[in-house]
Design an enzyme around this catalytic site. Structure first.
Site, PDB file in Angstrom:
ATOM      1  N   GLY A   1      46.335  35.900  46.090  1.00  0.00           N
ATOM      2  CA  GLY A   1      45.465  37.193  46.921  1.00  0.00           C
ATOM      3  C   GLY A   1      44.443  37.363  46.619  1.00  0.00           C
ATOM      4  O   GLY A   1      42.836  37.317  46.791  1.00  0.00           O
TER       5      GLY A   1
ATOM      6  N   GLU B   1      48.329  46.513  37.388  1.00  0.00           N
ATOM      7  CA  GLU B   1      48.677  45.997  38.537  1.00  0.00           C
ATOM      8  C   GLU B   1      48.715  47.781  39.162  1.00  0.00           C
ATOM      9  O   GLU B   1      48.638  47.810  40.705  1.00  0.00           O
ATOM     10  CB  GLU B   1      49.158  45.410  38.887  1.00  0.00           C
ATOM     11  CG  GLU B   1      48.793  43.591  38.586  1.00  0.00           C
ATOM     12  CD  GLU B   1      47.643  43.572  38.847  1.00  0.00           C
ATOM     13  OE1 GLU B   1      47.293  43.650  40.129  1.00  0.00           O
ATOM     14  OE2 GLU B   1      46.692  42.707  38.314  1.00  0.00           O
TER      15      GLU B   1
ATOM     16  N   HIS C   1      40.091  47.454  40.654  1.00  0.00           N
ATOM     17  CA  HIS C   1      40.631  47.200  39.329  1.00  0.00           C
ATOM     18  C   HIS C   1      39.438  47.242  38.357  1.00  0.00           C
ATOM     19  O   HIS C   1      38.764  47.134  36.850  1.00  0.00           O
ATOM     20  CB  HIS C   1      40.749  45.446  38.868  1.00  0.00           C
ATOM     21  CG  HIS C   1      41.995  45.650  39.524  1.00  0.00           C
ATOM     22  ND1 HIS C   1      42.957  46.009  38.367  1.00  0.00           N
ATOM     23  CD2 HIS C   1      43.060  44.667  40.178  1.00  0.00           C
ATOM     24  CE1 HIS C   1      44.127  45.526  38.941  1.00  0.00           C
ATOM     25  NE2 HIS C   1      44.151  44.851  39.483  1.00  0.00           N
TER      26      HIS C   1
ATOM     27  N   HIS D   1      42.064  46.725  45.948  1.00  0.00           N
ATOM     28  CA  HIS D   1      42.729  46.574  45.366  1.00  0.00           C
ATOM     29  C   HIS D   1      42.057  46.389  44.448  1.00  0.00           C
ATOM     30  O   HIS D   1      42.065  46.374  43.143  1.00  0.00           O
ATOM     31  CB  HIS D   1      43.861  45.424  45.406  1.00  0.00           C
ATOM     32  CG  HIS D   1      44.880  45.224  44.247  1.00  0.00           C
ATOM     33  ND1 HIS D   1      46.490  45.945  44.030  1.00  0.00           N
ATOM     34  CD2 HIS D   1      44.375  44.371  43.244  1.00  0.00           C
ATOM     35  CE1 HIS D   1      46.141  45.510  43.194  1.00  0.00           C
ATOM     36  NE2 HIS D   1      45.817  44.647  42.059  1.00  0.00           N
ATOM     37  N   GLU D   2      40.942  45.195  44.051  1.00  0.00           N
ATOM     38  CA  GLU D   2      40.384  44.293  43.204  1.00  0.00           C
ATOM     39  C   GLU D   2      39.201  45.554  43.071  1.00  0.00           C
ATOM     40  O   GLU D   2      38.270  45.627  41.714  1.00  0.00           O
ATOM     41  CB  GLU D   2      39.416  43.053  43.768  1.00  0.00           C
ATOM     42  CG  GLU D   2      40.573  42.050  44.635  1.00  0.00           C
ATOM     43  CD  GLU D   2      42.394  41.561  43.027  1.00  0.00           C
ATOM     44  OE1 GLU D   2      41.870  41.460  42.673  1.00  0.00           O
ATOM     45  OE2 GLU D   2      42.707  41.616  43.757  1.00  0.00           O
TER      46      GLU D   2
ATOM     47  N   MET E   1      41.532  38.417  42.252  1.00  0.00           N
ATOM     48  CA  MET E   1      41.199  38.011  41.043  1.00  0.00           C
ATOM     49  C   MET E   1      40.501  39.124  40.687  1.00  0.00           C
ATOM     50  O   MET E   1      38.720  38.514  41.077  1.00  0.00           O
ATOM     51  CB  MET E   1      41.394  36.809  40.627  1.00  0.00           C
ATOM     52  CG  MET E   1      41.426  36.901  38.758  1.00  0.00           C
ATOM     53  SD  MET E   1      42.533  38.089  38.265  1.00  0.00           S
ATOM     54  CE  MET E   1      41.910  38.335  36.418  1.00  0.00           C
ATOM     55  N   GLU E   2      40.133  39.866  39.809  1.00  0.00           N
ATOM     56  CA  GLU E   2      39.330  41.215  39.508  1.00  0.00           C
ATOM     57  C   GLU E   2      38.117  40.969  38.604  1.00  0.00           C
ATOM     58  O   GLU E   2      38.073  41.358  37.804  1.00  0.00           O
ATOM     59  CB  GLU E   2      40.107  42.205  39.649  1.00  0.00           C
ATOM     60  CG  GLU E   2      40.906  42.750  37.641  1.00  0.00           C
ATOM     61  CD  GLU E   2      42.164  41.663  37.764  1.00  0.00           C
ATOM     62  OE1 GLU E   2      43.213  41.836  37.295  1.00  0.00           O
ATOM     63  OE2 GLU E   2      42.759  41.083  39.146  1.00  0.00           O
ATOM     64  N   ASN E   3      37.805  40.181  38.294  1.00  0.00           N
ATOM     65  CA  ASN E   3      36.996  39.021  37.872  1.00  0.00           C
ATOM     66  C   ASN E   3      35.200  40.119  37.788  1.00  0.00           C
ATOM     67  O   ASN E   3      35.522  40.374  39.001  1.00  0.00           O
ATOM     68  CB  ASN E   3      36.601  37.812  37.886  1.00  0.00           C
ATOM     69  CG  ASN E   3      37.260  36.924  38.087  1.00  0.00           C
ATOM     70  OD1 ASN E   3      37.971  36.916  36.822  1.00  0.00           O
ATOM     71  ND2 ASN E   3      37.118  36.117  38.947  1.00  0.00           N
TER      72      ASN E   3
ATOM     73  N   GLU F   1      43.888  34.617  34.799  1.00  0.00           N
ATOM     74  CA  GLU F   1      44.923  35.849  34.527  1.00  0.00           C
ATOM     75  C   GLU F   1      45.713  34.736  34.524  1.00  0.00           C
ATOM     76  O   GLU F   1      46.525  33.749  35.501  1.00  0.00           O
ATOM     77  CB  GLU F   1      44.808  37.142  34.794  1.00  0.00           C
ATOM     78  CG  GLU F   1      45.782  37.693  35.166  1.00  0.00           C
ATOM     79  CD  GLU F   1      45.443  39.314  35.416  1.00  0.00           C
ATOM     80  OE1 GLU F   1      46.363  40.405  34.810  1.00  0.00           O
ATOM     81  OE2 GLU F   1      45.789  39.430  37.089  1.00  0.00           O
TER      82      GLU F   1
END
Length: 862
Positions: free
Chosen positions: A273, A330, A311, A307-308, A275-277, A126
């Site tokens: 912080g 986000e 997502h 948070h992730e 990443m939502e892969n 991203e």
């Protein structure tokens, strides 16, 4: 030539022609230390007879085959694009290329562990770096199913979005002086995904096997980190947070977790912080705590984990059509993770953290001249790169909280659930969500959307109070003040709280709530009849409970009470809100910086929330460095250091506050006595009960000595010999750049700006911070002209992440009030570079505005 940019217009035109179906991506990670072999087979439908392009950033393209026809790479590959002429209704494209490993945290990042020479890889795509690993239509609305095949050394774990299986293949590779065999990993086909959440992680990562229970059954949920960090990986805590999130989200969203597994990997040199892969989330490895962390960091890790996970639904399952709706991904994840943290974990006061950390970030960003509506106008990829900001994350999350309060939280999540049911595996716009929220709440959200999402700026809410002879409230109103640039009156659902000073039977003073009303504020003035006739409390707080997004002011009596008693609040959220109001007043020039510093130093010793302590210490440093008038700077700096040392001595032994106070003291120590204290702690000749001098604290203390001129490169090298880890290398980069000599600053500057080869992103970040870590700002004056002379070159020659960090981090804001023509130089650059990209000009404009605010506040503090 387009360079590496892509415009929204180009993306829309391509999406009108192309419909992606599948990608098969074959990667060989054993070919060299600089590049890897990438073969992509893309299948897609298209409008017959049309032409378009596919994206790829690679040193070399060996072969392009479109529908069985060989295309000459020299003719069809240029910059970041492969042209695709004469498409048919059904197309197959094969691209064979050598792609480059990166050391910038973008694309496929390659890290060599300095302790054992082992190699660790991870992808970060991203916004638009998927094209650094394989050929792809690089835009979020061209979703597809992906199948990955990877050849790698046989002692590596290789991870992707889906489960995979390995088989031996011929050949060997040498890594860290050892000959290794090879394995081929075949991963199953994914569901339809946007390309930016596909993933590859590979290396000899330490693995902790785990599971989570989903509504659809038990799923693999392994946790990974580098081998060197294995002793510190508290995977049980991470998995417990993850399980809480699974249960909470599946219940709230009424939609099963949409992927086959959920791996979480803590990776080196990560820029963000996390990443939502999809099913393969990567995290900053600083979240594996090798030394005692402030509890603020532990709490933040929990929020980041949740948070992730949010997502996986919002972003991965349902994806924005274009990056102007990035905020919704986000902001939703930030809001939902805070709700989940409060309701399911031990961090029950996370709304206090949200107020202290997120809302102050949002307010700061929203008052810059570059502020933008939450729903930003994203014209191209360079626009979106600088929109990962306080508006996109924190303001958006704050506004969603206000929306949930307005429509009702149950109705809010019911609308979200229907949104997932209707739009899973597809792309949407904001309107698709609002339709569902209108249906569940019965409210028309068009007007709300216009003022909150399509208008920028933050309003200020100020009380207007009249009392009678008995000190009863005769009239009370909330005045809403709007900024000139964004004169938007907004509706607010909020509370108003009254607090009185109570002394209990033991003589302890507390500020306790004595009244509370909840109202709707609309327009310039809202009269609050509910308070009329009530006895005036010692402190009145607008937005009590922190539902609204606005700056808040205290009336004169309330401010006096706060200055005297803010540490006595029984409610940590109310305390945080009052402190935030004081900080806003300081930033806006309504409170002198030294008065704010005294307020913090007087009350921070009683603060119970770790994040509030962390934020107050940051704000204290900002006030001292930028807002105190230069004629008072030396005395104020000495006073701050003295009080921080006193706070460290008086803190509860072994407490979180003790650790934070010692670290802050190290950053501010300048006098010979204070430097003696740092040296005594390092040498263990001086002891604070309960304080363990672990590796990271040793670096904090040493860096303080370096910045104070008491230690230099020899001491840094000796410490590095004791701690040659990746963490130690980063800390050493900061310390070396902080050496307070003409020669030291020149060496740091040249390594960042003029070196032939860039240092890795994590070292660059630390060295940039170390360069600005000075007590004598005169050391930075020679670099003002060099800065403005080189920023355009930096922006053109370096990747976006590296360029942005350098341009922001090296802006000479510390010289505000010390160099008379600093603003003139910024103005001259902007006038001479009117043709520069808006994203670059934004960085300069933001830096200039920081200096403007500093000058205004220094005048107030004179």
């Amino acid at each position: 030539m387009p360079g590496t940019n892509l415009t929204r217009a180009e993306a829309e035109a391509r999406a009108a022609i192309v419909s992606t179906e599948t990608y098969t991506v074959e990667l060989d990670l054993t070919t060299s230390e600089e590049t890897f072999r990438s073969t992509t087979t893309a299948r897609f439908a298209a409008t017959a007879g049309e032409s378009t392009f596919i994206d790829l950033i690679a040193p070399t393209v060996h072969r392009i085959v479109l529908n069985g026809v060989e295309l000459d790479p020299a003719e069809h590959f240029a910059d970041s694009r492969i042209s695709l002429p004469d498409l048919t209704e059904s197309n197959e494209l094969i691209v064979e290329a050598e792609c480059a490993y990166m050391n910038t945290g973008e694309g496929l990042h390659r890290f060599v562990d300095p302790e054992d020479g082992e190699v660790y890889l991870y992808s970060q795509f991203e916004v638009a770096d998927t094209r650094r690993m394989y050929a792809v239509f690089e835009q979020p609305d061209l979703k597809a199913a992906f199948t990955f095949t990877v050849t790698a050394p046989d002692h590596w774990h290789v991870l992707s979005n889906n489960p995979g299986a390995s088989t031996p293949v011929d050949g060997t590779i040498e890594i860290a002086g050892t000959e290794r065999g090879k394995l081929r990993w075949d991963f199953t086909e994914t569901v339809k995904l946007p390309c930016y959440v596909t993933a590859l992680v590979a290396g000899p990562y330490h693995e902790v096997e785990g599971t989570v229970t989903s509504r659809k059954g038990e799923l693999r949920a392994n946790v990974y980190c580098r081998k060197a960090l294995a002793p510190y990986l508290d995977a049980d805590v991470i998995l417990d947070d993850t399980q809480q999130g699974f249960t909470f989200y599946e219940d709230k969203f009424q939609y099963d977790y949409p992927f086959e597994k959920y791996d979480q990997i803590f990776v080196p040199e990560f820029n963000a912080g996390a990443m939502e892969n999809a099913g393969c989330v990567t995290f900053l490895e600083d979240y594996v705590f090798r030394s005692k962390p402030a509890q603020a960091r532990v709490e933040r890790r929990t929020v980041t984990v949740l948070h992730e996970l949010a997502h996986m639904w919002f972003g991965d399952l349902v994806t924005m059509k274009w990056w102007n709706d990035l905020w919704l991904n986000e902001s939703f994840a930030e809001y939902a993770s805070t709700v989940a943290t409060v309701e399911t974990t031990k961090w029950k006061n996370n709304w206090v953290t949200f107020n202290a950390l997120e809302k102050t970030w949002a307010a700061r960003q929203d008052q810059l001249p570059s502020t933008h509506p939450i729903m930003a106008d994203i014209k191209d990829l360079e626009d979106v790169e600088v929109n990962f900001d306080g508006i996109t994350y924190a303001k958006g999350a704050s506004v969603l909280r206000q929306l949930a309060a307005w429509v009702g939280e149950d109705e809010f999540f019911a609308g979200v659930a229907e949104y997932f049911r209707k739009h899973h595996h597809s792309n949407t716009t904001l309107r698709d969500l609002l339709v569902e929220l209108e249906e569940t709440s019965g409210r028309d959200l068009s007007a709300w959307s216009e003022v909150w999402l399509q208008k920028a700026g933050i309003t200020t809410l100020r009380p207007e109070i009249e009392v009678d002879s008995n000190d009863d409230i005769a009239a009370f109103a909330v005045l809403q003040e709007v900024p000139e640039e964004w004169p938007t009156q907004r509706p607010h659902r909020l509370g108003i709280g009254g607090y009185d000073v109570i002394v209990d039977e033991t003589g302890v003073t507390r500020l306790e709530q004595s009244m509370h009303v909840e109202i709707d504020v609309r327009g310039e003035r809202t009269d609050v009849s509910e308070l009329v006739g009530k006895h005036r409390p010692a402190l009145l707080l607008i937005n009590d409970g922190d539902l609204a997004y606005a700056k808040v002011r205290l009336d004169e009596q309330s401010l006096a009470t706060a200055v005297e008693h803010v540490g006595s609040f029984a409610d940590p959220l109310a305390r945080s809100m009052v402190l935030t109001a004081a900080w806003d007043m300081t930033r806006d020039g309504e409170m002198p910086a030294r008065q704010y510093i005294d307020l913090v130093l007087k009350n921070i010793g009683r603060e119970s929330e770790s994040t509030t302590v962390m934020v107050l210490l940051r704000q204290l440093s900002t006030a001292l460095a930028l807002y105190v008038h230069p004629v008072h700077e030396a005395d104020a700096a000495q006073h701050v250091a003295e009080q921080l040392w006193k706070l460290a001595i008086e803190a509860e032994p072994g407490s979180d506050s003790q650790l934070q106070f010692v670290r802050a003291f190290a950053a501010h120590a300048q006098s010979e006595l204070h430097l003696d204290n740092l040296q005594g702690l390092i040498d263990e000749k001086l002891h604070l009960e309960g304080l363990a001098i672990d590796k990271d604290l040793q670096w904090d203390l040493l860096t303080g000595l370096v910045a104070g001129g008491r230690a230099g490169e020899v001491a840094i090298e000796l410490q590095l010999a004791k701690d040659g880890s990746a963490s130690g290398q980063r800390r050493a980069a900061h310390a070396k750049a902080a050496i307070p000599t003409v020669e030291g600053k020149r060496a740091a500057w040249d390594s960042l700006v003029n070196a032939e080869k860039d240092m890795p992103n994590a070292l660059q970040y630390e060295a940039t911070a170390g360069f600005a870590h000075v007590h004598d700002t005169a050391l930075l004056e020679p670099y003002i002209d060099e800065y403005f002379a080189c920023v355009r070159r930096i922006y053109a020659d370096k990747t976006n992440e590296i360029a942005t960090n350098l341009i922001e981090g090296l802006y000479p804001a510390e010289l505000a009030g010390r160099v008379a023509d600093l603003q003139d130089k910024a103005d001259a650059w902007l006038a001479d570079n009117a043709d520069a990209h808006d994203a670059l000009k934004r960085l300069i404009i933001e830096g200039r505005d920081g200096v403007r605010r500093a000058l205004k506040n220094q005048e107030r503090d004179y």
